[in-house]
Design an enzyme around this catalytic site. Structure first.
Site, PDB file in Angstrom:
ATOM      1  N   SER A 169       1.559 -33.136   0.817  1.00 37.35           N
ATOM      2  CA  SER A 169       0.309 -32.475   0.462  1.00 37.35           C
ATOM      3  C   SER A 169       0.507 -30.958   0.339  1.00 37.35           C
ATOM      4  O   SER A 169       1.334 -30.510  -0.454  1.00 37.35           O
ATOM      5  CB  SER A 169      -0.766 -32.826   1.494  1.00 37.35           C
ATOM      6  OG  SER A 169      -2.022 -32.352   1.099  1.00 37.35           O
ATOM      7  N   ASP A 193       3.135 -36.432  -2.656  1.00 38.13           N
ATOM      8  CA  ASP A 193       1.787 -36.232  -3.185  1.00 38.13           C
ATOM      9  C   ASP A 193       1.344 -34.782  -3.034  1.00 38.13           C
ATOM     10  O   ASP A 193       0.408 -34.466  -2.277  1.00 38.13           O
ATOM     11  CB  ASP A 193       0.775 -37.158  -2.520  1.00 38.13           C
ATOM     12  CG  ASP A 193      -0.385 -37.490  -3.456  1.00 38.13           C
ATOM     13  OD1 ASP A 193      -0.147 -37.584  -4.680  1.00 38.13           O
ATOM     14  OD2 ASP A 193      -1.521 -37.661  -2.991  1.00 38.13           O
ATOM     15  N   GLU A 204       3.880 -21.465 -12.011  1.00 40.49           N
ATOM     16  CA  GLU A 204       4.926 -22.021 -11.152  1.00 40.49           C
ATOM     17  C   GLU A 204       5.151 -21.184  -9.899  1.00 40.49           C
ATOM     18  O   GLU A 204       5.571 -21.709  -8.865  1.00 40.49           O
ATOM     19  CB  GLU A 204       6.226 -22.158 -11.941  1.00 40.49           C
ATOM     20  CG  GLU A 204       6.157 -23.216 -13.029  1.00 40.49           C
ATOM     21  CD  GLU A 204       7.477 -23.405 -13.750  1.00 40.49           C
ATOM     22  OE1 GLU A 204       8.382 -22.552 -13.571  1.00 40.49           O
ATOM     23  OE2 GLU A 204       7.616 -24.407 -14.478  1.00 40.49           O
ATOM     24  N   ARG A 207       3.021 -22.803  -7.024  1.00 43.07           N
ATOM     25  CA  ARG A 207       3.147 -24.208  -6.627  1.00 43.07           C
ATOM     26  C   ARG A 207       4.605 -24.660  -6.651  1.00 43.07           C
ATOM     27  O   ARG A 207       5.496 -23.934  -7.091  1.00 43.07           O
ATOM     28  CB  ARG A 207       2.340 -25.086  -7.595  1.00 43.07           C
ATOM     29  CG  ARG A 207       2.787 -24.917  -9.050  1.00 43.07           C
ATOM     30  CD  ARG A 207       2.144 -25.916  -9.990  1.00 43.07           C
ATOM     31  NE  ARG A 207       2.505 -25.649 -11.382  1.00 43.07           N
ATOM     32  CZ  ARG A 207       3.638 -26.043 -11.947  1.00 43.07           C
ATOM     33  NH1 ARG A 207       4.545 -26.714 -11.246  1.00 43.07           N
ATOM     34  NH2 ARG A 207       3.882 -25.761 -13.220  1.00 43.07           N
ATOM     35  N   ASP A 209       7.746 -26.366  -8.089  1.00 38.74           N
ATOM     36  CA  ASP A 209       8.224 -26.565  -9.453  1.00 38.74           C
ATOM     37  C   ASP A 209       9.732 -26.801  -9.423  1.00 38.74           C
ATOM     38  O   ASP A 209      10.383 -26.568  -8.397  1.00 38.74           O
ATOM     39  CB  ASP A 209       7.858 -25.371 -10.340  1.00 38.74           C
ATOM     40  CG  ASP A 209       8.746 -24.167 -10.091  1.00 38.74           C
ATOM     41  OD1 ASP A 209       9.807 -24.070 -10.737  1.00 38.74           O
ATOM     42  OD2 ASP A 209       8.394 -23.327  -9.231  1.00 38.74           O
ATOM     43  N   ASP A 212      12.584 -24.520  -7.780  1.00 40.56           N
ATOM     44  CA  ASP A 212      12.557 -24.178  -6.358  1.00 40.56           C
ATOM     45  C   ASP A 212      13.756 -24.708  -5.583  1.00 40.56           C
ATOM     46  O   ASP A 212      13.993 -24.286  -4.445  1.00 40.56           O
ATOM     47  CB  ASP A 212      11.262 -24.691  -5.716  1.00 40.56           C
ATOM     48  CG  ASP A 212      10.035 -23.931  -6.206  1.00 40.56           C
ATOM     49  OD1 ASP A 212      10.172 -22.736  -6.541  1.00 40.56           O
ATOM     50  OD2 ASP A 212       8.945 -24.527  -6.272  1.00 40.56           O
ATOM     51  N   HIS A 280      -3.531 -40.784  -0.484  1.00 43.60           N
ATOM     52  CA  HIS A 280      -2.785 -39.540  -0.268  1.00 43.60           C
ATOM     53  C   HIS A 280      -1.692 -39.734   0.784  1.00 43.60           C
ATOM     54  O   HIS A 280      -0.588 -39.192   0.654  1.00 43.60           O
ATOM     55  CB  HIS A 280      -3.772 -38.457   0.168  1.00 43.60           C
ATOM     56  CG  HIS A 280      -3.256 -37.060   0.091  1.00 43.60           C
ATOM     57  ND1 HIS A 280      -2.502 -36.581  -0.965  1.00 43.60           N
ATOM     58  CD2 HIS A 280      -3.399 -36.004   0.950  1.00 43.60           C
ATOM     59  CE1 HIS A 280      -2.208 -35.310  -0.751  1.00 43.60           C
ATOM     60  NE2 HIS A 280      -2.731 -34.940   0.408  1.00 43.60           N
TER      61      HIS A 280
END
Length: 465
Positions: A169, A193, A204, A207, A209, A212, A280
């Protein structure tokens, strides 16, 4: 509502604030961290002291009780951390905590198959707040993990390529932040997830991507839109390999109660987590099962889940299929591109692993209407009966279907055929299978033959031709 949104965006255009911390550097609420459509509110992360990121080490030598370690040579050297082992960090998400049982359980599964430093990252000090604030606090968590990884490199000579960061998450994006801060040197990041709100569609920089880490994989299990479906996970691809089990939206065994649809995202507390977020949470449950089932999560490259469900993506190509979960990094084509999509089905409860087969049945005997079922028998196990076809049964016709067995039967030795129609027929018709072929996901085909026919509800055994 539109007025509030517009005002928030206008406020986002105002010069941002910045906070700086000795070890971790500076954090701004400027764009793209705030003041964009996906995250309009100007929010800074809390201080490292308030987030209180902790590293809880489990190893093969201390499987039941963690050792809390820090970026300190004496603290690490007095622990069971071993520099000749791979290190896997596990980062929890919103509302969760590092001492939650699923993290330790994941470590214990790893100890069954490898010697590893398994570090559960606890940041409950920053996760148990409103979602918008928690989504900013993960920047601190990512920075703390990056600092720890860099400490291992500079002080202990431990290569970041031996590090695997697993995030669930919001923890997925914390892992992405750690990867960004270490310039993609981390060996692998797995997003379980990855959280959608405040991240889907963002740059990017914000978050998880593919840049990374050397290899980034993701498992998507709750990809319905947050409004109105309360889907917490991203549908957007974020890795080199993105897996969409069961289509990535609704997981078998998860039935959302209508009350979960009215829970505000900033008010989902620990007691309602399983109630409201079954899809989730499936992502980390699939990953945990994959550790001890290295062949049980084969995933297929396909245009969409509907095409996969129409039986048009089987078997695996010559290069094989990736395994969703722990062994995804064994796939030879793992970094051949970004956003590679793969589909598979799982079970509705643990053990979630499944093995896909294609069965083709050529009928013999009389023409009737009914159902035909086949069960598989191999050197590794036996399957239950699976329906191959229902309708008009014509001798000489061949019917095919694919199914996901909860047993890996191994090399096929024989198959059993049965038919039924639940219709009283005084002529007692007889139907058989002159041949049955079974194809595994690796493309190997096993063929079985019989010259016999049987009455309804009578098993017919076919042996190798």
């Amino acid at each position: 509502m539109l007025l509030v949104w517009s005002l928030a965006l206008l406020l986002g255009a105002v010069a941002g604030k910045e906070v700086c911390y000795d070890r971790l550097g500076c954090f701004s609420d400027d764009s793209p961290w705030s003041g964009i459509v996906e995250r309009p509110l100007k929010v800074l992360p809390w201080s490292p002291a308030d987030v209180n990121t902790r590293f809880l080490l489990y190893t093969n030598e201390n499987q039941d009780n963690y050792q809390q370690i820090t970026a300190d040579s004496s603290r690490i050297q007095s622990s069971n951390f071993k520099t000749n082992r791979k290190t896997r960090f596990i980062i929890h998400g919103f509302i969760d905590k590092g001492e939650e049982s699923w993290l330790a359980n994941m470590c214990k599964k790893m100890f069954q198959v490898e010697s590893v430093n398994c570090i559960c990252v606890d940041w409950k000090g920053g996760s148990r707040t409103g979602y918008t604030q928690a989504s900013q606090n993960i920047r601190i968590v990512g920075a703390e993990v990056a600092y720890f990884v860099d400490f291992l490199r500079t002080q202990l000579g431990y290569s970041p390529s031996n590090v695997h960061v697993i995030g669930h998450s919001l923890g997925s994006h914390a892992a992405g932040e750690a990867g960004r801060r270490t310039n993609g040197a981390i060996g692998r990041i797995t997003g379980l997830d990855p959280a959608e709100p405040c991240f889907e569609g963002t740059p990017e920089l914000v978050r998880l991507d593919p840049s990374d880490a050397q290899f980034v994989d993701a498992i998507h299990t709750d990809g319905a839109p947050i409004v109105p479906n309360l889907g917490f996970g991203m549908s957007q691809t974020v890795g080199h390999l993105d897996f969409f089990p069961n289509g990535g939206i609704e997981m078998p065994g998860c039935q959302k109660n209508i009350l979960s649809q009215i829970v505000d995202i900033d008010g989902i507390w620990e007691g309602t987590r399983d109630f409201a977020a079954c899809n989730h949470l499936r992502s980390y449950k699939y990953y945990t099962d994959s550790i001890v089932n290295p062949t049980g999560f084969a995933a297929f490259s396909c245009a969409s889940y509907s095409v996969f469900s129409a039986n048009k993506c089987f078997p695996c190509p010559s290069g094989g299929c990736p395994q969703m979960g722990h062994y995804a990094d064994r796939y030879s084509g793992k970094t051949n591109g970004v956003g590679q999509k793969f589909y598979l089905n799982t079970g509705d409860k643990s053990n979630f692993s499944r093995w896909r087969y294609k069965v083709s049945v050529t009928l013999s005997g009389q023409k009737v209407t009914g159902h035909i079922l086949v069960s598989l028998f191999g050197n590794a196990g036996n399957s239950k009966q699976y329906e191959i076809y229902k309708g008009s049964l014509h001798p000489g016709y061949t019917h095919s279907n694919e199914f996901d067995s909860d047993v890996d039967v191994g090399d096929l030795q024989r198959v059993k055929f049965i038919w039924y129609n639940n219709v009283i027929n005084p002529s007692l018709p007889r139907v058989g299978a002159s041949s049955i072929s079974v194809e595994r996901n690796d493309g190997r085909v096993f063929k079985f033959c019989s010259a016999e026919t049987v009455r309804e509800d009578v098993l017919l055994t076919l042996n190798a031709c």
